[in-house]
Design a protein around this motif. Structure first.
Motif, PDB file in Angstrom:
ATOM      1  N   GLY A   1      25.756  47.874  52.341  1.00  0.00           N
ATOM      2  CA  GLY A   1      27.140  47.436  52.546  1.00  0.00           C
ATOM      3  C   GLY A   1      27.558  47.564  53.999  1.00  0.00           C
ATOM      4  N   PHE A   2      27.160  48.643  54.617  1.00  0.00           N
ATOM      5  CA  PHE A   2      27.440  48.872  56.039  1.00  0.00           C
ATOM      6  C   PHE A   2      26.836  47.751  56.890  1.00  0.00           C
ATOM      7  CE2 PHE A   2      26.288  50.489  60.208  1.00  0.00           C
ATOM      8  CZ  PHE A   2      27.336  51.296  60.590  1.00  0.00           C
TER       9      PHE A   2
ATOM     10  N   HIS B   1      35.518  38.739  61.356  1.00  0.00           N
ATOM     11  CA  HIS B   1      36.626  39.679  61.323  1.00  0.00           C
ATOM     12  C   HIS B   1      37.781  39.076  60.568  1.00  0.00           C
ATOM     13  CE1 HIS B   1      34.841  41.879  65.014  1.00  0.00           C
ATOM     14  NE2 HIS B   1      34.445  42.401  63.868  1.00  0.00           N
TER      15      HIS B   1
ATOM     16  N   PHE C   1      30.324  45.799  66.327  1.00  0.00           N
ATOM     17  CA  PHE C   1      29.442  46.023  65.177  1.00  0.00           C
ATOM     18  C   PHE C   1      29.880  47.265  64.402  1.00  0.00           C
ATOM     19  CE2 PHE C   1      25.762  47.987  63.214  1.00  0.00           C
ATOM     20  CZ  PHE C   1      25.026  46.943  62.680  1.00  0.00           C
TER      21      PHE C   1
ATOM     22  N   ARG D   1      37.627  50.646  54.737  1.00  0.00           N
ATOM     23  CA  ARG D   1      37.563  50.593  53.269  1.00  0.00           C
ATOM     24  C   ARG D   1      37.263  51.993  52.712  1.00  0.00           C
ATOM     25  NH1 ARG D   1      32.755  48.512  55.210  1.00  0.00           N
ATOM     26  NH2 ARG D   1      30.877  49.435  54.308  1.00  0.00           N
TER      27      ARG D   1
ATOM     28  N   SER E   1      33.384  46.846  62.692  1.00  0.00           N
ATOM     29  CA  SER E   1      33.285  45.849  61.636  1.00  0.00           C
ATOM     30  C   SER E   1      32.591  46.418  60.399  1.00  0.00           C
ATOM     31  CB  SER E   1      32.502  44.653  62.187  1.00  0.00           C
ATOM     32  OG  SER E   1      32.387  43.661  61.225  1.00  0.00           O
ATOM     33  N   ALA E   2      31.601  47.276  60.632  1.00  0.00           N
ATOM     34  CA  ALA E   2      30.828  47.846  59.519  1.00  0.00           C
ATOM     35  C   ALA E   2      31.694  48.653  58.559  1.00  0.00           C
ATOM     36  CB  ALA E   2      29.708  48.720  60.072  1.00  0.00           C
TER      37      ALA E   2
ATOM     38  N   ARG F   1      29.971  36.232  61.641  1.00  0.00           N
ATOM     39  CA  ARG F   1      30.755  35.727  62.761  1.00  0.00           C
ATOM     40  C   ARG F   1      29.817  35.257  63.883  1.00  0.00           C
ATOM     41  NH1 ARG F   1      30.850  41.292  62.972  1.00  0.00           N
ATOM     42  NH2 ARG F   1      30.316  42.202  65.000  1.00  0.00           N
TER      43      ARG F   1
ATOM     44  N   SER G   1      28.534  44.294  56.225  1.00  0.00           N
ATOM     45  CA  SER G   1      29.914  44.335  56.713  1.00  0.00           C
ATOM     46  C   SER G   1      29.965  44.225  58.240  1.00  0.00           C
ATOM     47  CB  SER G   1      30.546  45.627  56.238  1.00  0.00           C
ATOM     48  OG  SER G   1      31.866  45.722  56.663  1.00  0.00           O
ATOM     49  N   ALA G   2      28.987  44.827  58.905  1.00  0.00           N
ATOM     50  CA  ALA G   2      28.979  44.845  60.364  1.00  0.00           C
ATOM     51  C   ALA G   2      28.902  43.458  60.974  1.00  0.00           C
ATOM     52  CB  ALA G   2      27.801  45.698  60.852  1.00  0.00           C
ATOM     53  N   LEU G   3      28.429  42.493  60.203  1.00  0.00           N
ATOM     54  CA  LEU G   3      28.216  41.139  60.736  1.00  0.00           C
ATOM     55  C   LEU G   3      29.232  40.123  60.227  1.00  0.00           C
ATOM     56  CD1 LEU G   3      24.310  40.934  60.403  1.00  0.00           C
ATOM     57  CD2 LEU G   3      25.679  41.915  62.253  1.00  0.00           C
ATOM     58  N   LEU G   4      30.076  40.515  59.271  1.00  0.00           N
ATOM     59  CA  LEU G   4      31.020  39.568  58.670  1.00  0.00           C
ATOM     60  C   LEU G   4      32.035  39.086  59.703  1.00  0.00           C
ATOM     61  CD1 LEU G   4      31.841  41.259  55.221  1.00  0.00           C
ATOM     62  CD2 LEU G   4      30.239  39.372  55.688  1.00  0.00           C
TER      63      LEU G   4
END
Lengths: 213, 213
Positions: free
Chosen positions: A202-203, A211, B203, B160, B206-207, A160, A206-209
């Motif tokens: 994964g953490f 939303h 952050f 998740r 989102s993670a 994002r 995921s933190a940067l994907l």
């Protein structure tokens, strides 16, 4: 200069790495100020003479351990950072191998954290500060590899919109914290460490994907 | 016991907190071993006598600063952890206020990190270890508040499927790392800190979100 023949030979390099391994464990367990060259030579299993042949004092060993921690980190992340994959995949592989490295070379990374603490408190001599500055540069170069991949991911839409130079901080915190909480368990296998590295990677991604919704 | 009248009065409590503020700055800047009670009484602006009235030695002050860091953290996160909102919202508010706290009480949180390093190296006396164990318990209780909200979020589907006790580690790393990299800038405003807290909270949440697709 002086005695390069043995120091630069394969045997010399192997010896230096074995001395660093011993020093890393001793610094991890006792801390810089309490550790002595006697402790280190005992852990290495040889007289102090051989250690002095390669390192001029305890301080030089402390910085050599930290420098090696930063080099190991770079070796773990750089190939992925520069690869041709999508940024999200590059970041996942960087975070995965970075985490595995921390678990497999825990002593080095924990000593690097001690060095950072020492730097933050500022109770250092001028020559120690020069060494610490060198190590901070290596640390910054590793951080820049992450920033580069985050920037690429923001551009590609993998991640994002965000300020990569700010968000790299919690990202590195999430990974570096491993050297604080991780203790190898009895009968731990490579597969157990693999699972931790997968979860942390994964953490991080995921933190940067973007939303959802 | 002994002299409770002044120590427990409002004035006594305010004095103790002001002494702790001074001690936190001195420990942050010099580190535990280099700091002296003279440095602390100078920073506090009074004689050592008044400090000795409240704290028996430097070590007691060091642990009191760490204990207060853990209490401040609990005060920042507990109300959100126990609120009736959805887990993702609770976690966002916890991470936000936790980050703000670290920026606003940087010295306390950095001294807490020093204490953790000291604990990891193990070069401590028996009574220091007892104090450190107490502080680790407070730290664990704060961590448990996060675990509880992560568990609730996994159950509700906000997050998740994951192992909350493992994933809380990088989450806390992402937040706690603030005490390492953050330095207040010249002319920094509350709005600047607010922005950092928002980004870090984003952050953290989102993670843990379910992966898209």
């Amino acid at each position: 200069m002086g005695r390069p023949s043995l120091i630069d030979s394969t045997e010399g390099i192997e010896k230096r790495l074995a001395i660093l391994d011993a020093a890393a464990s001793v610094f991890m367990n006792l801390g810089f100020s309490a550790a002595s060259l006697d402790d280190i030579s005992e852990a290495y299993g040889a007289t102090k003479g051989i250690i002095y042949y390669y390192y001029r004092n305890k301080s030089a060993l402390f910085f050599a351990v930290q420098r090696r921690a930063m080099e190991l980190t770079r070796e773990a992340i750089e190939p992925h950072a520069l690869a041709g994959e999508r940024p999200a995949i590059r970041l996942r592989r960087m975070a995965h191998d970075h985490t595995l490295l921390m678990m497999e070379h825990l002593a080095y990374l924990r000593v690097a954290a001690q060095g950072l603490e020492l730097h933050l408190t500022g109770r250092t001599t001028a020559s120690e500060r020069a060494e610490l500055e060198e190590i901070l540069k290596l640390r910054a170069a590793n951080e820049a590899l992450y920033v580069r991949v985050i920037e690429a991911g923001v551009q590609s839409g993998d991640f994002r919109p965000m300020d990569p130079k700010l968000l790299v901080k919690p990202l590195l915190g999430a990974l570096n914290w491993t050297s604080r909480w991780y203790h190898p368990r009895k009968n731990e296998t490579a597969k157990d460490r693999e699972r931790v590295a997968d979860e942390l990677a994964g953490f991080a991604v995921s933190a940067l994907l973007p939303h959802p919704q």
